[in-house]
Design a protein around this motif. Structure first.
Motif, short mmCIF file in Angstrom:
data_model
loop_
_atom_site.label_atom_id
_atom_site.label_comp_id
_atom_site.label_asym_id
_atom_site.label_seq_id
_atom_site.Cartn_x
_atom_site.Cartn_y
_atom_site.Cartn_z
N PHE A 154 0.78 -1.09 0.00
CA PHE A 154 0.10 -0.05 0.12
C PHE A 154 0.92 1.23 -0.08
N LEU A 155 0.33 2.40 -0.38
CA LEU A 155 1.05 3.73 -0.83
C LEU A 155 0.17 4.70 -0.43
N TRP A 156 0.63 5.80 -0.04
CA TRP A 156 0.38 7.11 0.27
C TRP A 156 0.87 8.23 -0.68
N TYR A 157 -0.14 8.93 -1.45
CA TYR A 157 0.63 9.90 -2.39
C TYR A 157 -0.17 11.19 -1.91
N LYS A 158 0.57 12.20 -1.95
CA LYS A 158 0.07 13.70 -1.90
C LYS A 158 -0.03 14.29 -3.30
N LYS A 159 -1.04 15.15 -3.38
CA LYS A 159 -1.39 15.93 -4.53
C LYS A 159 -1.62 17.32 -4.61
N TYR A 160 -0.97 18.20 -4.94
CA TYR A 160 -1.38 19.38 -4.92
C TYR A 160 -1.86 19.89 -6.29
N PRO A 161 -2.68 21.03 -6.38
CA PRO A 161 -3.26 21.25 -7.62
C PRO A 161 -2.34 21.44 -8.64
N ALA A 162 -2.59 21.22 -9.89
CA ALA A 162 -1.90 21.22 -11.32
C ALA A 162 -0.69 20.68 -10.98
N GLU A 163 -0.52 19.47 -10.13
CA GLU A 163 0.87 18.72 -10.20
C GLU A 163 0.24 17.16 -10.26
N GLY A 164 1.33 16.48 -10.36
CA GLY A 164 1.04 15.14 -10.53
C GLY A 164 1.13 14.44 -8.88
N PRO A 165 0.76 13.38 -8.76
CA PRO A 165 0.73 12.86 -7.41
C PRO A 165 2.20 12.47 -6.84
N THR A 166 2.60 12.80 -5.64
CA THR A 166 4.04 12.55 -5.09
C THR A 166 3.91 11.55 -4.17
N PHE A 167 4.99 10.52 -4.32
CA PHE A 167 4.98 9.34 -3.48
C PHE A 167 5.65 9.87 -1.94
N LEU A 168 4.39 9.50 -0.98
CA LEU A 168 4.89 9.68 0.34
C LEU A 168 5.46 8.61 1.02
N GLY A 206 10.05 10.36 9.00
CA GLY A 206 10.04 11.54 9.38
C GLY A 206 8.56 11.95 10.34
N ARG A 207 7.94 12.75 9.58
CA ARG A 207 6.74 13.17 10.27
C ARG A 207 5.44 12.08 9.77
N PHE A 208 5.67 11.33 8.93
CA PHE A 208 4.74 10.43 8.53
C PHE A 208 4.84 9.11 8.61
N THR A 209 3.79 8.59 9.37
CA THR A 209 3.69 6.96 9.73
C THR A 209 2.37 6.40 9.10
N VAL A 210 2.71 5.27 8.48
CA VAL A 210 1.24 4.57 7.96
C VAL A 210 1.40 3.24 8.88
N HIS A 256 -7.78 -2.20 6.99
CA HIS A 256 -7.49 -0.70 7.02
C HIS A 256 -6.41 -0.26 7.06
N LEU A 257 -5.93 0.89 6.47
CA LEU A 257 -4.71 1.62 6.75
C LEU A 257 -5.05 2.94 7.06
N SER A 258 -4.15 3.66 7.68
CA SER A 258 -4.09 5.02 8.36
C SER A 258 -2.58 5.56 7.90
N LEU A 259 -2.74 6.99 7.54
CA LEU A 259 -1.56 7.81 7.65
C LEU A 259 -1.70 8.67 8.65
N HIS A 260 -0.48 8.79 9.36
CA HIS A 260 -0.60 10.15 10.64
C HIS A 260 0.45 10.96 10.24
N ILE A 261 0.24 12.00 10.25
CA ILE A 261 1.12 13.16 10.02
C ILE A 261 1.32 14.06 11.24
N VAL A 262 2.53 14.04 12.01
CA VAL A 262 2.75 14.80 13.25
C VAL A 262 4.29 15.23 13.24
N PRO A 263 4.22 16.65 13.49
CA PRO A 263 3.06 17.57 13.42
C PRO A 263 2.64 18.14 12.20
#
Lengths: 116, 113
Positions: A33-47, A60-64, A72-79
């Motif tokens: 499983f993967l998480w991607y982040k996408k800003y407007p007008a950009e392609g998805p970025t692997f997290l 780092g700040r990201f835990t899956v 079920h999976l979850s992505l935690h971003i702290v802080p």
């Protein structure tokens, strides 16, 4: 048939607090499983990614977290930071034999807003 | 990670016409894929672009509508043929290797009038 679901279309959190994004899946054959982040007008970025044989992966700040019994999976971003404001997609993939087919199935995405 | 360039970044087209989208990678990659993201929807895989052979299409997508070429390990094209307003989407190229996560281009925003 939606094999990967993100049931929350949006999430708003205060800067410095924890963001928790959730994803459910129905196919027990998914190998990773993967998480991607996408800003407007950009392609998805692997997290970050996680293998189905693990229950946690941290970068780092990201835990899956992966709960296979609950599918079920979850992505935690702290802080959380204002720059984290984006659309987050979870995706799932299958390995066939020793080959990664590369086929990914994506959830619908969750829009995260981090308020200063 | 590989640098992926997609052209055009956006276009507005008349119905019934065709548009070819290019995807160029700055290094050789094993796998190249084409996805579609319809307005408010998730990313859906159209096909896997195979170097030197016919693309592998997912259910619901056919070669006549979405012909794909991949002449080498750094380049691929997707053509959206005989376009209708329902084809208005973002089309995304992605690349990957055996044990690496896929990386995406910035996409082509296509609007059909």
């Amino acid at each position: 048939d939606q094999q990967v679901k993100q049931n929350s279309p949006s999430l708003s959190v205060q800067e410095g607090r924890i963001s928790i994004l959730n994803c459910d899946y129905t196919n027990s054959m998914f190998d990773y499983f993967l998480w991607y982040k996408k800003y407007p007008a950009e392609g998805p970025t692997f997290l970050i990614s996680i293998s189905s044989i693990k229950d946690k992966n941290e970068d780092g700040r990201f835990t899956v977290f992966l709960n296979k019994s609950a599918k079920h999976l979850s992505l935690h971003i702290v802080p959380s930071q204002p720059g984290d404001s984006a659309v987050y997609f979870c995706a799932a993939g299958i390995v066939v034999g020793s080959s990664n087919t590369g086929k990914l199935i994506f959830g619908q995405g969750t829009t995260l807003q981090v308020k200063p | 990670s590989a640098v992926i360039s997609q052209k055009p970044s956006r276009d507005i087209c008349q119905r019934g016409t065709s548009l070819t989208i290019q995807c160029q990678v700055d290094s050789q990659v094993t796998m190249m894929f084409w996805y579609r993201q319809q307005p408010g929807q998730s990313l859906t895989l159209i096909a896997t672009a195979n170097q030197g052979s016919e693309a592998t299409y997912e259910s619901g997508f056919v070669i006549d509508k979405f012909p794909i070429s991949r002449p080498n390990l750094t380049f691929s094209t997707l053509t959206v043929s005989n376009m209708s307003p329902e084809d208005s989407s973002i089309y995304l190229c992605s690349v990957g290797d055996q044990h690496q996560p896929q990386h995406f281009g910035d996409g082509t925003r296509l609007s059909i009038l």
